[in-house]
Enzyme design. Structure first.
Site, PDB file in Angstrom:
ATOM      1  CG  ASN A  96      -1.802   1.181   1.343  1.00 48.17           C
ATOM      2  OD1 ASN A  96      -1.877   1.973   0.404  1.00 48.17           O
ATOM      3  ND2 ASN A  96      -2.488   1.320   2.471  1.00 48.17           N
ATOM      4  CD1 TRP A  97       3.742   0.941  -2.787  1.00 51.55           C
ATOM      5  CD2 TRP A  97       3.797   2.062  -4.732  1.00 51.55           C
ATOM      6  NE1 TRP A  97       4.506   0.214  -3.667  1.00 51.55           N
ATOM      7  CE2 TRP A  97       4.562   0.887  -4.866  1.00 51.55           C
ATOM      8  CE3 TRP A  97       3.675   2.919  -5.829  1.00 51.55           C
ATOM      9  CZ2 TRP A  97       5.218   0.548  -6.047  1.00 51.55           C
ATOM     10  CZ3 TRP A  97       4.323   2.587  -7.013  1.00 51.55           C
ATOM     11  CH2 TRP A  97       5.089   1.408  -7.114  1.00 51.55           C
ATOM     12  CE  LYS A  98      -0.437   3.406   4.496  1.00 53.69           C
ATOM     13  NZ  LYS A  98      -0.483   3.547   5.947  1.00 53.69           N
ATOM     14  CG  HIS A 116      -6.178   2.078   4.913  1.00 57.93           C
ATOM     15  ND1 HIS A 116      -5.799   3.026   5.829  1.00 57.93           N
ATOM     16  CD2 HIS A 116      -5.139   1.208   4.816  1.00 57.93           C
ATOM     17  CE1 HIS A 116      -4.576   2.752   6.266  1.00 57.93           C
ATOM     18  NE2 HIS A 116      -4.155   1.646   5.660  1.00 57.93           N
ATOM     19  CD  GLU A 138      -3.367   5.674   6.291  1.00 58.10           C
ATOM     20  OE1 GLU A 138      -3.360   5.706   5.055  1.00 58.10           O
ATOM     21  OE2 GLU A 138      -2.428   5.215   6.976  1.00 58.10           O
ATOM     22  CD  GLU A 151      -3.874  -2.277   7.202  1.00 56.76           C
ATOM     23  OE1 GLU A 151      -2.762  -2.492   6.742  1.00 56.76           O
ATOM     24  OE2 GLU A 151      -4.537  -1.259   6.921  1.00 56.76           O
ATOM     25  N   GLY A 203       1.895   2.475  10.720  1.00 56.33           N
ATOM     26  CA  GLY A 203       2.882   3.540  10.564  1.00 56.33           C
ATOM     27  C   GLY A 203       3.567   3.972  11.846  1.00 56.33           C
ATOM     28  CB  SER A 244       4.560  -1.469  12.302  1.00 58.24           C
ATOM     29  OG  SER A 244       4.136  -0.121  12.459  1.00 58.24           O
ATOM     30  N   GLY A 288       2.617  -1.088   4.347  1.00 56.27           N
ATOM     31  CA  GLY A 288       2.672   0.339   4.027  1.00 56.27           C
ATOM     32  C   GLY A 288       4.109   0.802   3.862  1.00 56.27           C
ATOM     33  N   GLY A 289       4.648   1.425   4.910  1.00 51.74           N
ATOM     34  CA  GLY A 289       5.975   2.039   4.848  1.00 51.74           C
ATOM     35  C   GLY A 289       7.050   1.159   4.235  1.00 51.74           C
TER      36      GLY A 289
HETATM   37  P1  PGA Z   1       2.386   0.385   7.698  1.00 49.90           P
HETATM   38  O1  PGA Z   1       0.977   0.619   6.975  1.00 49.90           O
HETATM   39  O2  PGA Z   1       2.946  -0.910   7.174  1.00 49.90           O
HETATM   40  O3  PGA Z   1       3.203   1.574   7.315  1.00 49.90           O
HETATM   41  O4  PGA Z   1       2.110   0.319   9.164  1.00 49.90           O
HETATM   42  C1  PGA Z   1       0.097  -0.447   6.734  1.00 49.90           C
HETATM   43  C2  PGA Z   1      -1.166   0.078   6.074  1.00 49.90           C
HETATM   44  O5  PGA Z   1      -1.602   1.182   6.398  1.00 49.90           O
HETATM   45  O6  PGA Z   1      -1.754  -0.599   5.227  1.00 49.90           O
END
Ligand code: PGA
Length: 254
Positions: free
Chosen positions: A9-11, A98, A100, A170, A176, A216, A237-238
């Protein structure tokens, strides 16, 4: 079948040049070593879907996904991107729900349900996200909270539709932050979700459901998480923004 899936997930990171470079690095590695039993999915920003999809064409078991989709079919919805548009680009996956988007864009369970229906109607697999805030975990209400999210959205799909989704758990406090959930807590939640789906829809659905963990995940903790009995992969994500980290995570799953 419970598929092994590692989804990136590059966001809202990377411009076009950087996105192509990252994809190039990932593909360079996969051309040498590519575990054919692991689905690799790059969920990239809308403007780069087509380019990245074209770059990945012909490489085994790598797919491109969107990070969102409109709940509406078509028409006067400025700025929205429909499932039909994604379909026309041969996109096969899209993240929905998600945290977010739930928090910052006030997306409700009902809206998320509509998005999933739109995607499924176009043969696009929703990667449905759920997860509790820390306050719910502190109250020991986390399982009830997550199952309620699933009940309000996923469980309004038909049985045949539920067979076509992937669920990603999640915990919000882990996204994050560098704080990964304890292994027993991840397994506890994944077991609870699978059991909930089994009780509602039968084991033919639950035993084929791919359940991902996100929050994470990094090359150091990935293997232990993916080895848990009810975990079928991760939503990253990250760590998915660095080619070597992403590849190391892909290689952590058996
Ligand atoms: P993260 O994000 O790996 O940076 O914690 C995961 C996500 O939001 O899908």
């Amino acid at each position: 079948m419970r598929n092994k899936i590692i989804a990136a997930n590059w966001k809202m990171n990377k411009d076009e040049y950087e996105s192509k470079n990252l994809t190039y690095e990932i593909l360079k590695y996969l051309n040498k070593t590519n575990n054919p039993s692991v689905y690799k999915i790059l969920c990239v920003p809308f403007p780069f879907l087509n380019k990245i999809h074209n770059m990945c064409a012909g490489v085994n078991m790598i797919f491109v996904g969107a990070q969102n989709c409109s709940a509406f079919e078509n028409g006067a919805y400025t700025g929205e991107v429909s499932s039909a548009m994604l379909k026309s680009l041969s996109i096969l996956y899209a993240i929905v729900g998600h945290s977010e988007r739930r928090i910052m864009f006030k997306e409700s369970d009902d809206l998320i349900l509509e998005k999933m229906k739109r995607l499924i109607s176009k043969q696009i697999i929703p990667i449905y996200c759920c997860g509790e805030p820390f306050s719910e975990r502190k109250k020991k209400n986390h399982i009830r909270y997550v199952l309620n999210q699933i009940e309000q959205s996923v469980c309004n799909l038909k049985k045949e539709e539920i067979k076509k989704i992937v669920i990603a758990y999640e915990p919000i406090w882990s996204i994050g932050t560098g704080i990964t959930a304890e292994l027993e807590d991840v397994q506890e939640m994944h077991f609870a979700i699978r059991k909930f789906i089994r009780l509602k829809y039968g084991s033919s659905v639950s035993k084929n459901l791919s359940l991902l963990y996100g929050g994470s995940v990094n090359p150091l903790n990935a293997k232990q998480i993916f080895d848990l009995p009810d975990v079928d992969g991760g939503l990253i994500g990250g760590a998915s923004l660095k080619s070597q980290d992403f590849i190391d995570i892909v290689n952590s799953i058996n």
